[in-house]
Scaffold this motif. Structure first.
Motif, PDB file in Angstrom:
ATOM      1  N   MET A 169       0.851  -1.193   0.000  1.00 14.29           N
ATOM      2  CA  MET A 169       0.000   0.000   0.000  1.00 14.29           C
ATOM      3  C   MET A 169       0.883   1.238   0.000  1.00 14.29           C
ATOM      4  O   MET A 169       1.867   1.300   0.700  1.00 14.29           O
ATOM      5  N   ASP A 170       0.499   2.200  -0.808  1.00  8.94           N
ATOM      6  CA  ASP A 170       1.224   3.473  -0.849  1.00  8.94           C
ATOM      7  C   ASP A 170       0.450   4.509  -0.036  1.00  8.94           C
ATOM      8  O   ASP A 170      -0.778   4.545  -0.074  1.00  8.94           O
ATOM      9  N   TRP A 171       1.208   5.347   0.670  1.00  9.68           N
ATOM     10  CA  TRP A 171       0.580   6.391   1.483  1.00  9.68           C
ATOM     11  C   TRP A 171       0.824   7.746   0.828  1.00  9.68           C
ATOM     12  O   TRP A 171       1.949   8.070   0.459  1.00  9.68           O
ATOM     13  N   HIS A 172      -0.248   8.502   0.661  1.00  8.39           N
ATOM     14  CA  HIS A 172      -0.183   9.793  -0.018  1.00  8.39           C
ATOM     15  C   HIS A 172      -0.607  10.900   0.933  1.00  8.39           C
ATOM     16  O   HIS A 172      -1.648  10.787   1.604  1.00  8.39           O
ATOM     17  N   LYS A 173       0.197  11.952   0.941  1.00 12.59           N
ATOM     18  CA  LYS A 173      -0.142  13.082   1.809  1.00 12.59           C
ATOM     19  C   LYS A 173      -1.350  13.808   1.216  1.00 12.59           C
ATOM     20  O   LYS A 173      -1.322  14.256   0.064  1.00 12.59           O
ATOM     21  N   ALA A 174      -2.409  13.898   2.014  1.00 10.96           N
ATOM     22  CA  ALA A 174      -3.643  14.534   1.549  1.00 10.96           C
ATOM     23  C   ALA A 174      -3.803  15.935   2.121  1.00 10.96           C
ATOM     24  O   ALA A 174      -4.569  16.742   1.593  1.00 10.96           O
ATOM     25  N   TYR A 175      -3.101  16.193   3.216  1.00 12.63           N
ATOM     26  CA  TYR A 175      -3.241  17.500   3.853  1.00 12.63           C
ATOM     27  C   TYR A 175      -1.962  17.809   4.614  1.00 12.63           C
ATOM     28  O   TYR A 175      -1.425  16.939   5.309  1.00 12.63           O
ATOM     29  N   ASN A 176      -1.471  19.016   4.456  1.00  7.00           N
ATOM     30  CA  ASN A 176      -0.275  19.470   5.159  1.00  7.00           C
ATOM     31  C   ASN A 176      -0.652  20.031   6.507  1.00  7.00           C
ATOM     32  O   ASN A 176      -1.472  20.932   6.577  1.00  7.00           O
ATOM     33  N   GLY A 177      -0.068  19.527   7.564  1.00 11.09           N
ATOM     34  CA  GLY A 177      -0.339  20.077   8.883  1.00 11.09           C
ATOM     35  C   GLY A 177      -1.414  19.307   9.608  1.00 11.09           C
ATOM     36  O   GLY A 177      -1.779  18.191   9.238  1.00 11.09           O
ATOM     37  N   LYS A 178      -1.922  19.911  10.659  1.00  9.68           N
ATOM     38  CA  LYS A 178      -2.903  19.233  11.503  1.00  9.68           C
ATOM     39  C   LYS A 178      -4.326  19.658  11.139  1.00  9.68           C
ATOM     40  O   LYS A 178      -4.573  20.801  10.788  1.00  9.68           O
ATOM     41  N   LEU A 179      -5.225  18.691  11.221  1.00 11.08           N
ATOM     42  CA  LEU A 179      -6.644  18.982  11.030  1.00 11.08           C
ATOM     43  C   LEU A 179      -7.344  18.723  12.347  1.00 11.08           C
ATOM     44  O   LEU A 179      -7.116  17.696  12.989  1.00 11.08           O
ATOM     45  N   ASN A 180      -8.155  19.634  12.744  1.00 12.90           N
ATOM     46  CA  ASN A 180      -8.980  19.413  13.923  1.00 12.90           C
ATOM     47  C   ASN A 180     -10.088  18.453  13.512  1.00 12.90           C
ATOM     48  O   ASN A 180     -10.828  18.719  12.577  1.00 12.90           O
ATOM     49  N   ALA A 181     -10.162  17.298  14.176  1.00  9.91           N
ATOM     50  CA  ALA A 181     -11.074  16.239  13.722  1.00  9.91           C
ATOM     51  C   ALA A 181     -12.522  16.446  14.156  1.00  9.91           C
ATOM     52  O   ALA A 181     -13.308  15.515  14.154  1.00  9.91           O
ATOM     53  N   THR A 182     -12.886  17.640  14.511  1.00 10.33           N
ATOM     54  CA  THR A 182     -14.307  17.878  14.700  1.00 10.33           C
ATOM     55  C   THR A 182     -14.944  17.807  13.316  1.00 10.33           C
ATOM     56  O   THR A 182     -14.255  17.714  12.325  1.00 10.33           O
TER      57      THR A 182
END
Ligand code: FES
Length: 112
Positions: free
Chosen positions: A1-14
Motif C-alpha cells: 500500500m502506498d501512502w499519499h499526503k492529503a493535507y499538510n499540517g494538523k486537522l482538527n477532527a471535529t
C-alpha cells in the motif's frame, strides 16, 4: 500500500468535509467524532460532489438527493444498493495521509 499526503499540517477532527485529489481520484476527508476518514468524493447515484454534503450520525449525506453512506464501511443505506470506496487514514506529525493500493498490490490481489 502506498501512502499519499492529503493535507499538510494538523486537522482538527471535529466535523468537517474536505475534498482532496490523490492520484487523479477525487476523495473526501471526513472529520467526525475525533477521527478522520477518507472516502470517494463522487456520489454513485448521479455524480454529485459528496464533499458539498454533510456528515450526520456517522453517515455522509449527498447534497443532491440525500442518499447516505456509512463513513467507515462506505455502504449506502438499505435500499440504495450502492457504496462509496473507503481508504485508510494515518495522522502523522506533518499531515494527514491516505493509503491506496498500488498497481502492483492490485495485481497481487487478483492472483491470490
Ligand atoms: S447524486 Fe447523490 S444522491 Fe443523487
Amino acid at each position: 500500500m502506498d501512502w499519499h499526503k492529503a493535507y499538510n499540517g494538523k486537522l482538527n477532527a471535529t466535523t468537517f468535509l474536505l475534498r482532496v485529489k490523490i492520484n487523479g481520484k477525487n476523495l473526501c476527508l471526513v472529520g467526525f467524532e475525533d477521527n478522520i476518514y477518507a472516502v470517494g468524493a463522487i456520489c454513485p447515484h448521479a455524480g454529485a460532489d459528496l464533499s458539498g454534503g454533510w456528515c450526520s450520525d456517522g453517515k455522509l449525506i449527498c447534497p443532491f438527493h440525500r442518499y447516505s453512506y456509512d463513513i467507515k464501511t462506505g455502504k449506502g443505506d438499505p435500499g440504495q444498493n450502492d457504496y462509496i470506496d473507503t481508504y485508510p487514514v494515518q495522522v502523522r506529525d506533518d499531515g494527514v495521509y491516505i493509503g491506496m493500493h498500488s498497481f502492483t498490490d492490485k495485481i497481487k490481489m487478483m492472483f491470490k
